[in-house]
Design a protein around this motif. Structure first.
Motif, PDB file in Angstrom:
ATOM      1  N   GLN A 171     -51.646-111.351  20.928  1.00  0.00           N
ATOM      2  CA  GLN A 171     -52.954-111.980  20.852  1.00  0.00           C
ATOM      3  C   GLN A 171     -53.078-112.695  19.513  1.00  0.00           C
ATOM      4  O   GLN A 171     -52.229-112.564  18.633  1.00  0.00           O
ATOM      5  CB  GLN A 171     -54.071-110.945  21.011  1.00  0.00           C
ATOM      6  CG  GLN A 171     -54.197-110.370  22.417  1.00  0.00           C
ATOM      7  CD  GLN A 171     -55.341-109.390  22.543  1.00  0.00           C
ATOM      8  OE1 GLN A 171     -55.224-108.233  22.145  1.00  0.00           O
ATOM      9  NE2 GLN A 171     -56.456-109.847  23.091  1.00  0.00           N
ATOM     10  N   THR A 172     -54.143-113.467  19.352  1.00  0.00           N
ATOM     11  CA  THR A 172     -54.337-114.244  18.128  1.00  0.00           C
ATOM     12  C   THR A 172     -54.996-113.386  17.051  1.00  0.00           C
ATOM     13  O   THR A 172     -56.039-112.795  17.284  1.00  0.00           O
ATOM     14  CB  THR A 172     -55.203-115.487  18.406  1.00  0.00           C
ATOM     15  OG1 THR A 172     -54.555-116.286  19.406  1.00  0.00           O
ATOM     16  CG2 THR A 172     -55.387-116.305  17.142  1.00  0.00           C
ATOM     17  N   ARG A 173     -54.359-113.328  15.866  1.00  0.00           N
ATOM     18  CA  ARG A 173     -54.921-112.615  14.726  1.00  0.00           C
ATOM     19  C   ARG A 173     -55.471-113.641  13.725  1.00  0.00           C
ATOM     20  O   ARG A 173     -54.781-114.596  13.368  1.00  0.00           O
ATOM     21  CB  ARG A 173     -53.878-111.747  14.039  1.00  0.00           C
ATOM     22  CG  ARG A 173     -54.393-111.091  12.743  1.00  0.00           C
ATOM     23  CD  ARG A 173     -53.304-110.511  11.878  1.00  0.00           C
ATOM     24  NE  ARG A 173     -52.800-109.261  12.419  1.00  0.00           N
ATOM     25  CZ  ARG A 173     -51.544-109.036  12.775  1.00  0.00           C
ATOM     26  NH1 ARG A 173     -50.653-110.018  12.678  1.00  0.00           N
ATOM     27  NH2 ARG A 173     -51.160-107.863  13.230  1.00  0.00           N
ATOM     28  N   ILE A 174     -56.701-113.444  13.291  1.00  0.00           N
ATOM     29  CA  ILE A 174     -57.329-114.298  12.279  1.00  0.00           C
ATOM     30  C   ILE A 174     -57.722-113.399  11.124  1.00  0.00           C
ATOM     31  O   ILE A 174     -58.493-112.455  11.297  1.00  0.00           O
ATOM     32  CB  ILE A 174     -58.563-115.023  12.849  1.00  0.00           C
ATOM     33  CG1 ILE A 174     -58.182-115.810  14.114  1.00  0.00           C
ATOM     34  CG2 ILE A 174     -59.174-115.948  11.816  1.00  0.00           C
ATOM     35  CD1 ILE A 174     -59.358-116.453  14.819  1.00  0.00           C
ATOM     36  N   SER A 175     -57.180-113.667   9.932  1.00  0.00           N
ATOM     37  CA  SER A 175     -57.385-112.749   8.813  1.00  0.00           C
ATOM     38  C   SER A 175     -57.633-113.517   7.519  1.00  0.00           C
ATOM     39  O   SER A 175     -57.272-114.687   7.379  1.00  0.00           O
ATOM     40  CB  SER A 175     -56.153-111.845   8.640  1.00  0.00           C
ATOM     41  OG  SER A 175     -54.981-112.620   8.428  1.00  0.00           O
ATOM     42  N   GLY A 176     -58.285-112.813   6.570  1.00  0.00           N
ATOM     43  CA  GLY A 176     -58.524-113.405   5.260  1.00  0.00           C
ATOM     44  C   GLY A 176     -59.968-113.288   4.829  1.00  0.00           C
ATOM     45  O   GLY A 176     -60.692-112.364   5.229  1.00  0.00           O
ATOM     46  N   ASP A 177     -60.390-114.260   4.038  1.00  0.00           N
ATOM     47  CA  ASP A 177     -61.732-114.248   3.473  1.00  0.00           C
ATOM     48  C   ASP A 177     -62.339-115.638   3.632  1.00  0.00           C
ATOM     49  O   ASP A 177     -61.884-116.597   3.008  1.00  0.00           O
ATOM     50  CB  ASP A 177     -61.670-113.861   1.987  1.00  0.00           C
ATOM     51  CG  ASP A 177     -63.046-113.711   1.373  1.00  0.00           C
ATOM     52  OD1 ASP A 177     -63.686-112.674   1.583  1.00  0.00           O
ATOM     53  OD2 ASP A 177     -63.498-114.660   0.687  1.00  0.00           O
ATOM     54  N   GLY A 178     -63.356-115.751   4.477  1.00  0.00           N
ATOM     55  CA  GLY A 178     -63.985-117.052   4.686  1.00  0.00           C
ATOM     56  C   GLY A 178     -64.612-117.161   6.055  1.00  0.00           C
ATOM     57  O   GLY A 178     -64.726-116.183   6.806  1.00  0.00           O
ATOM     58  N   LEU A 179     -65.010-118.382   6.401  1.00  0.00           N
ATOM     59  CA  LEU A 179     -65.707-118.647   7.664  1.00  0.00           C
ATOM     60  C   LEU A 179     -64.741-119.101   8.750  1.00  0.00           C
ATOM     61  O   LEU A 179     -63.770-119.805   8.485  1.00  0.00           O
ATOM     62  CB  LEU A 179     -66.780-119.711   7.461  1.00  0.00           C
ATOM     63  CG  LEU A 179     -67.958-119.318   6.565  1.00  0.00           C
ATOM     64  CD1 LEU A 179     -68.832-120.525   6.293  1.00  0.00           C
ATOM     65  CD2 LEU A 179     -68.771-118.207   7.216  1.00  0.00           C
ATOM     66  N   VAL A 180     -65.064-118.714   9.987  1.00  0.00           N
ATOM     67  CA  VAL A 180     -64.259-119.076  11.152  1.00  0.00           C
ATOM     68  C   VAL A 180     -65.189-119.573  12.255  1.00  0.00           C
ATOM     69  O   VAL A 180     -66.269-119.016  12.465  1.00  0.00           O
ATOM     70  CB  VAL A 180     -63.459-117.865  11.683  1.00  0.00           C
ATOM     71  CG1 VAL A 180     -62.615-118.269  12.884  1.00  0.00           C
ATOM     72  CG2 VAL A 180     -62.583-117.278  10.584  1.00  0.00           C
ATOM     73  N   VAL A 181     -64.783-120.639  12.949  1.00  0.00           N
ATOM     74  CA  VAL A 181     -65.494-121.111  14.135  1.00  0.00           C
ATOM     75  C   VAL A 181     -64.675-120.718  15.354  1.00  0.00           C
ATOM     76  O   VAL A 181     -63.492-121.042  15.447  1.00  0.00           O
ATOM     77  CB  VAL A 181     -65.705-122.637  14.119  1.00  0.00           C
ATOM     78  CG1 VAL A 181     -66.495-123.072  15.355  1.00  0.00           C
ATOM     79  CG2 VAL A 181     -66.417-123.076  12.856  1.00  0.00           C
ATOM     80  N   LEU A 182     -65.309-120.003  16.295  1.00  0.00           N
ATOM     81  CA  LEU A 182     -64.641-119.570  17.513  1.00  0.00           C
ATOM     82  C   LEU A 182     -65.251-120.268  18.719  1.00  0.00           C
ATOM     83  O   LEU A 182     -66.458-120.494  18.775  1.00  0.00           O
ATOM     84  CB  LEU A 182     -64.782-118.059  17.690  1.00  0.00           C
ATOM     85  CG  LEU A 182     -64.179-117.158  16.609  1.00  0.00           C
ATOM     86  CD1 LEU A 182     -64.503-115.700  16.911  1.00  0.00           C
ATOM     87  CD2 LEU A 182     -62.679-117.362  16.494  1.00  0.00           C
ATOM     88  N   GLU A 183     -64.398-120.615  19.688  1.00  0.00           N
ATOM     89  CA  GLU A 183     -64.870-121.087  20.989  1.00  0.00           C
ATOM     90  C   GLU A 183     -65.083-119.876  21.891  1.00  0.00           C
ATOM     91  O   GLU A 183     -64.194-119.031  22.021  1.00  0.00           O
ATOM     92  CB  GLU A 183     -63.850-122.030  21.623  1.00  0.00           C
ATOM     93  CG  GLU A 183     -63.764-123.388  20.974  1.00  0.00           C
ATOM     94  CD  GLU A 183     -62.892-124.335  21.782  1.00  0.00           C
ATOM     95  OE1 GLU A 183     -63.432-125.022  22.674  1.00  0.00           O
ATOM     96  OE2 GLU A 183     -61.674-124.375  21.525  1.00  0.00           O
ATOM     97  N   LEU A 184     -66.242-119.795  22.510  1.00  0.00           N
ATOM     98  CA  LEU A 184     -66.591-118.643  23.330  1.00  0.00           C
ATOM     99  C   LEU A 184     -66.571-118.987  24.814  1.00  0.00           C
ATOM    100  O   LEU A 184     -66.877-120.124  25.192  1.00  0.00           O
ATOM    101  CB  LEU A 184     -67.981-118.125  22.956  1.00  0.00           C
ATOM    102  CG  LEU A 184     -68.211-117.742  21.490  1.00  0.00           C
ATOM    103  CD1 LEU A 184     -69.666-117.333  21.289  1.00  0.00           C
ATOM    104  CD2 LEU A 184     -67.273-116.621  21.066  1.00  0.00           C
ATOM    105  N   PRO A 185     -66.255-118.017  25.673  1.00  0.00           N
ATOM    106  CA  PRO A 185     -66.294-118.280  27.117  1.00  0.00           C
ATOM    107  C   PRO A 185     -67.702-118.260  27.689  1.00  0.00           C
ATOM    108  O   PRO A 185     -67.927-118.758  28.796  1.00  0.00           O
ATOM    109  CB  PRO A 185     -65.448-117.143  27.697  1.00  0.00           C
ATOM    110  CG  PRO A 185     -65.602-116.029  26.711  1.00  0.00           C
ATOM    111  CD  PRO A 185     -65.697-116.697  25.358  1.00  0.00           C
TER     112      PRO A 185
END
Length: 284
Positions: A171-185
């Motif tokens: 699966q996709t791992r997103i890590s670190g410090d900051g903002l993320v934009v996700l596409e939702l179903p």
């Protein structure tokens, strides 16, 4: 991890600021620019159904962001675009992550000062702030992030989740410090954000789309005994344990059923009462 929601007078707006970058999700109230009758009818139908066009806007102030390849619509200001390959080792890593997760291989970096507008879409978006944390999300959900965020792959840690979880080996791992934009179903308002505190969550199906890195994911029998599992009608359940967040989208299956079945079948939730009534009506 947190999200925020602000509303302006002229435009629905969800925004978050971090590290000299501002992420906004613009929501257009109405679309009336068509002179074609057929298109106007379609737009009116979408308006009546509550479907609204959205667009991600990012304001940079001597900062940088990463975007999903092909997501850019237009930009303004002193902004440079570059792809960070990272040499042969980095290229191999990007190729591997792309193959196992389905994410695009390259995520260009935009750095400088100005405004970035991503492609308009009728889809759903969410802003998530990571604070030296990581999230595991369904493949294809990543859309944009600050430059301090790393997007990679995470292999299922247990044999049961690998073989029975229906989430794939990676699966996709997103890590670190900051903002993320996700596409939702589904719209964010339809997501059940479950907070676990040294607890466990059992889910019948694969509609958990996000979990924080400290959550353990396994697949287990619904009950301890074979007879209990056979008679419960549930079989195996996805189990999440630990301390952190799990995002569930229970309405996702409803939308999928609506696409593939008639409206009449949607009124039977699967219980014995609904089945008995259906049989009685058919006998009549």
């Amino acid at each position: 991890m947190r999200t925020s929601l602000n509303i302006t007078n002229n435009l629905n707006l969800k925004a978050e600021m971090r590290n000299d970058s501002i992420f906004q999700i613009l929501e257009y109230d109405d679309l009336r620019g068509s002179e074609d009758v057929n298109l106007a009818v379609k737009l009116n139908f979408m308006r009546e159904a509550g479907l609204k066009l959205k667009q991600v806007r990012i304001l940079l102030d001597d900062s940088a962001v990463q975007l999903e390849s092909g997501a850019l619509s237009y930009l303004k200001g002193d902004i440079k675009i570059q792809n960070k390959i990272g040499g042969p080792l980095g290229l191999g890593k990007k190729l591997f992550n792309s193959k196992v997760t389905g994410e695009t291989m390259f995520k260009p970096t935009y750095s400088g000062t100005g405004e970035i507008f991503l492609e308009p879409s009728f889809g759903q978006f969410a802003l998530v702030e990571l604070q030296d944390d990581e999230i595991i999300v369904d493949d294809g959900m990543f859309y944009a992030c600050e430059d301090g965020i790393e997007v990679s792959s995470a292999m299922q840690k247990s044999i049961s989740s690998l073989l029975l979880g229906n989430e794939g080996a990676f699966q996709t791992r997103i890590s670190g410090d900051g903002l993320v934009v996700l596409e939702l179903p589904v719209p964010e308002t339809e997501i059940f954000k479950c907070r676990l505190n040294n607890d466990e969550l059992k889910v019948d199906g694969n509609f958990a789309i996000l979990r924080t890195g400290d959550i353990e994911f396994t697949v287990e029998k619904a009950t301890k005994s074979i007879i209990g599992t056979a008679t419960s009608g549930e079989g195996f359940l996805n189990v999440y344990r630990g301390t952190g967040d799990v995002w569930l989208v229970p309405t996702k299956s409803v939308y999928e059923n609506l696409q593939n079945t008639s409206l009449g079948n949607m009124f039977n939730p699967g219980g014995s009462y609904g089945k008995n009534n259906t049989n009685e009506n058919q006998d009549e």
